[in-house]
Scaffold this active site. Structure first.
Site, PDB file in Angstrom:
ATOM      1  N   ARG A 120      53.324  39.711  45.909  1.00 23.48           N
ATOM      2  CA  ARG A 120      53.148  38.420  45.212  1.00 23.48           C
ATOM      3  C   ARG A 120      52.368  37.388  46.026  1.00 23.48           C
ATOM      4  NH1 ARG A 120      58.784  39.135  43.940  1.00 23.48           N
ATOM      5  NH2 ARG A 120      59.025  40.127  41.902  1.00 23.48           N
ATOM      6  N   LYS A 142      38.015  32.498  43.296  1.00 23.17           N
ATOM      7  CA  LYS A 142      38.005  33.407  42.148  1.00 23.17           C
ATOM      8  C   LYS A 142      38.040  34.840  42.657  1.00 23.17           C
ATOM      9  CE  LYS A 142      35.778  30.980  38.313  1.00 23.17           C
ATOM     10  NZ  LYS A 142      34.676  31.062  37.333  1.00 23.17           N
ATOM     11  N   GLU A 184      21.912  33.198  42.950  1.00 18.32           N
ATOM     12  CA  GLU A 184      22.998  32.207  42.936  1.00 18.32           C
ATOM     13  C   GLU A 184      22.601  30.951  43.704  1.00 18.32           C
ATOM     14  OE1 GLU A 184      25.498  32.508  40.974  1.00 18.32           O
ATOM     15  OE2 GLU A 184      26.257  34.567  40.892  1.00 18.32           O
ATOM     16  N   LYS A 226      29.042  24.146  46.036  1.00 22.79           N
ATOM     17  CA  LYS A 226      30.171  24.866  45.451  1.00 22.79           C
ATOM     18  C   LYS A 226      31.494  24.196  45.819  1.00 22.79           C
ATOM     19  CE  LYS A 226      32.203  28.966  43.931  1.00 22.79           C
ATOM     20  NZ  LYS A 226      31.983  30.375  43.600  1.00 22.79           N
ATOM     21  N   GLU A 236      38.827  25.684  36.779  1.00 24.61           N
ATOM     22  CA  GLU A 236      37.814  25.740  35.723  1.00 24.61           C
ATOM     23  C   GLU A 236      38.309  25.238  34.371  1.00 24.61           C
ATOM     24  OE1 GLU A 236      35.114  29.101  36.040  1.00 24.61           O
ATOM     25  OE2 GLU A 236      34.851  29.111  33.880  1.00 24.61           O
ATOM     26  N   ARG A 240      33.653  23.159  36.544  1.00 23.58           N
ATOM     27  CA  ARG A 240      33.430  24.392  37.300  1.00 23.58           C
ATOM     28  C   ARG A 240      32.710  25.437  36.466  1.00 23.58           C
ATOM     29  NH1 ARG A 240      37.266  27.773  41.564  1.00 23.58           N
ATOM     30  NH2 ARG A 240      35.734  29.418  41.865  1.00 23.58           N
ATOM     31  N   ASN A 244      28.672  28.837  36.008  1.00 23.98           N
ATOM     32  CA  ASN A 244      28.443  30.079  35.280  1.00 23.98           C
ATOM     33  C   ASN A 244      27.132  30.086  34.515  1.00 23.98           C
ATOM     34  OD1 ASN A 244      30.511  31.914  35.849  1.00 23.98           O
ATOM     35  ND2 ASN A 244      31.961  30.672  34.704  1.00 23.98           N
ATOM     36  N   HIS A 247      25.669  33.336  33.409  1.00 22.06           N
ATOM     37  CA  HIS A 247      26.671  34.380  33.636  1.00 22.06           C
ATOM     38  C   HIS A 247      27.193  35.013  32.355  1.00 22.06           C
ATOM     39  CE1 HIS A 247      26.461  33.017  37.742  1.00 22.06           C
ATOM     40  NE2 HIS A 247      27.411  33.841  38.132  1.00 22.06           N
ATOM     41  N   HIS A 251      26.919  38.744  32.518  1.00 24.36           N
ATOM     42  CA  HIS A 251      28.054  39.665  32.432  1.00 24.36           C
ATOM     43  C   HIS A 251      27.848  40.668  31.302  1.00 24.36           C
ATOM     44  CE1 HIS A 251      30.979  36.703  34.647  1.00 24.36           C
ATOM     45  NE2 HIS A 251      30.120  37.291  35.458  1.00 24.36           N
ATOM     46  N   HIS A 264      24.778  42.060  40.338  1.00 27.99           N
ATOM     47  CA  HIS A 264      25.226  40.836  39.676  1.00 27.99           C
ATOM     48  C   HIS A 264      24.148  39.754  39.711  1.00 27.99           C
ATOM     49  CE1 HIS A 264      27.771  37.569  38.352  1.00 27.99           C
ATOM     50  NE2 HIS A 264      27.605  36.931  39.490  1.00 27.99           N
TER      51      HIS A 264
END
Lengths: 362, 362
Positions: A120, A142, A184, A226, A236, A240, A244, A247, A251, A264
């Site tokens: 955890r 993330k 990026e 960032k 987000e 935030r 993206n 993205h 994606h 990516h």
């Protein structure tokens, strides 16, 4: 060495950036609650840097449990994550045994989600070895794995205790990976930092040649951007999402082609061009501005034409995006160069045109 | 209806306890950011309650995505977790689509970890259907799946937005499950609430007969105790570990026998007796007190003798416990009835004696 701080109150952490930091165990030690750590890396990075990194930590009395994963986005899945858990458990890593990610974005995302989930949650440190990881994925917490139906669909927001970015490691980066990282970097200029975009246009040659000072500046400036966004909106709920840009399209490209076919950063570059063309159709960008963007991506060695998956397939894949709300797609678009915004207010016909006819636009 | 609040500041949430709450969609609606939810349950519970629960929510205009899992602790693993993710993605559940766990501890742990991880976290609601879940596992945000090498080894701290405990559902609970839940109820008395222990001894007959008032009181008092501990130490850096009385032994029993052979509560009861016998050897409890504990467990229909896995196997399994620190086992023991503490300061020979010779002690 430069240090950027991610301002998250009690969970604030430093990003140290500089040449030769890999051997600086003294920077890592204060963040270890216990002198036992697991170093998660991949076979490519292990061959280059694992011995050196481990030696520095062992010299400081730290026991190392190395976990070497196969290289590539196609391994960012449950099977690989489980292999990490197997290794942690069979080596009796404990709640206070930190996990260190030594690698690029895939290693960082996998190791970070493992750190978030093992017992955890255990302490986590990022040592990004690629440009993409140094400027983006290692910062901000993330973590995720992919699902056959969508990229980064399963994961956690889980912040590292520090990020150690040794820019000397970029020397061994394949050219294709360097370009992917630049996608990026350019993103920050486009969404929020027009002066940086200008600097990148002036210095893209130096970056391609891996000029150390230029790389250090690009990494630092990217991390500053960032860090500011993450500090303002960690989970987000708002701004935030602007990180993206490109993205949702990207994606879809990665998932549609099969993870690992395009890097990516390559998918983000082509995806950003799709977002730019939609912005142009909506009268937000001029054709000259879109061309300016394309020129920079091309000079950075990146694709500006997305693969033709078919409009319907694109829309289906994009429908799994995490920003979808009440069944409605939301996209990050450009209001102008240097200013992004998120909207669901676009014409589906415009989006279809962009998806259908990319080749005609640049 | 009684309401206990888990005081976690901005993330505080209510536990509503009462008969017939399953149909009270009005209690759930304020916690849904979107009128689409996934209801995760198992085949046993689905047959009894899924239609009724879904009807109440549908009547309030909520779209339901039901996900029915196989029943049993042996399914609390990543295969089942992946089946949840498959269902969520193929039904296009979004970041604002809540996940509701309708079931016992296994369903709650699985659904909770899915909620923590799907799209990096979606809203989560617990509707516990077993006594064990109502008094313990649905409260406090511990979610997890098992690993072949250890129980609850992979998971997250992820708090629900509310807990809805309908005590009328306990009517359909198999006797063995009722007993298993009583193990965790008795635990609160032993670790922190001596008056409650006395009440349980006086009322165990009523609880076995499922007297509604007695059950409601036991659930409420248990939740009050748990809420106080969780509010003080959400991520188990200290006193929350005391809730694990009997659990280091118990998890070894569950893992050693194979998940699902003994119910969790059964393993906890037998494990608590092992902890009690070690406490007795250390001069903390009298033999009479240990007998008093055993009597209560027996009256609750619970085992007080642990299976003989062998000392070495017990120690190996216990060595994977999340409380192990620097290779040293830490155990929750009883200082006296009503007062637990955590310690690594015990004699391994005493522990071995306890593991070797349980049958002689009661």
């Amino acid at each position: 060495m430069r240090t950027v701080t991610v301002g998250l109150g009690a969970r604030a952490y430093p990003i140290h950036i500089g040449e030769g930091l890999l051997a600086r165990a003294d920077l890592i030690l204060p963040h270890l609650p216990q002198r036992k750590v697991s170093v998660i890396t991949n076979s490519t990075v292990a061959a280059l840097y694992l011995d050196k990194f481990s030696a520095a930590l062992r010299g400081a009395g730290v026991e190392i449990v190395p976990v070497v994963l196969p290289d590539g986005e196609e391994h960012k899945n449950w099977q690989t994550l489980n292999a990490i858990f197997d290794a942690l458990l069979s080596n009796r890593c404990e709640r206070k045994s930190a996990i260190i990610a030594l690698g690029g974005g895939v290693v960082g995302d996998l190791a970070g989600f493992a750190a978030a989930s093992y017992q955890r949650g255990v302490p986590f440190i990022q040592v990004p070895t690629t440009l993409l990881a140094q400027v983006d994925s290692s910062v901000g917490g993330k973590t995720a794995i992919n699902h056959p139906l969508g990229k980064n669909m399963i994961g956690a927001f889980y912040q590292p205790r520090m990020v150690l970015a040794d820019t000397a490691m970029l020397d061994t980066l394949p050219a294709r990976e360097l370009s992917a990282g630049l996608a990026e970097v350019i993103k920050y200029g486009l969404i929020m930092d027009l002066p940086f975009l200008g600097w990148l246009e002036a210095n893209i040659g130096k970056l391609n040649e891996r000029d150390p000072a230029a790389l250090a500046y690009a990494v630092t400036r990217s991390c500053e951007n960032k860090a500011a966004v993450v500090a303002a909106d960690e989970r987000e709920t708002g701004e935030r999402a602007l990180l993206n840009l490109g993205h949702t399209f990207g994606h879809a490209i990665e998932t549609g082609l099969g993870f690992g076919t395009w890097l990516h950063g390559e998918a983000v570059a082509a995806g950003t061009m799709l977002a730019a063309r939609l912005s142009e159709r909506m009268g937000l960008l001029t054709h000259a501005e879109v061309r300016r963007m394309a020129d920079l991506f091309v000079r950075a060695g990146l694709p500006v034409e997305a693969p033709s998956l078919g409009q319907d397939r694109y829309l289906e894949l994009m429908g799994h995006d995490k920003k979808v709300e009440n069944g409605k797609l939301r996209l990050v678009l450009l209001q102008s160069l240097g200013k992004a915004y998120m909207t669901s207010d676009f014409d589906l016909r415009d989006l279809r045109e962009v998806l259908a006819g990319t080749a005609a636009h640049v």
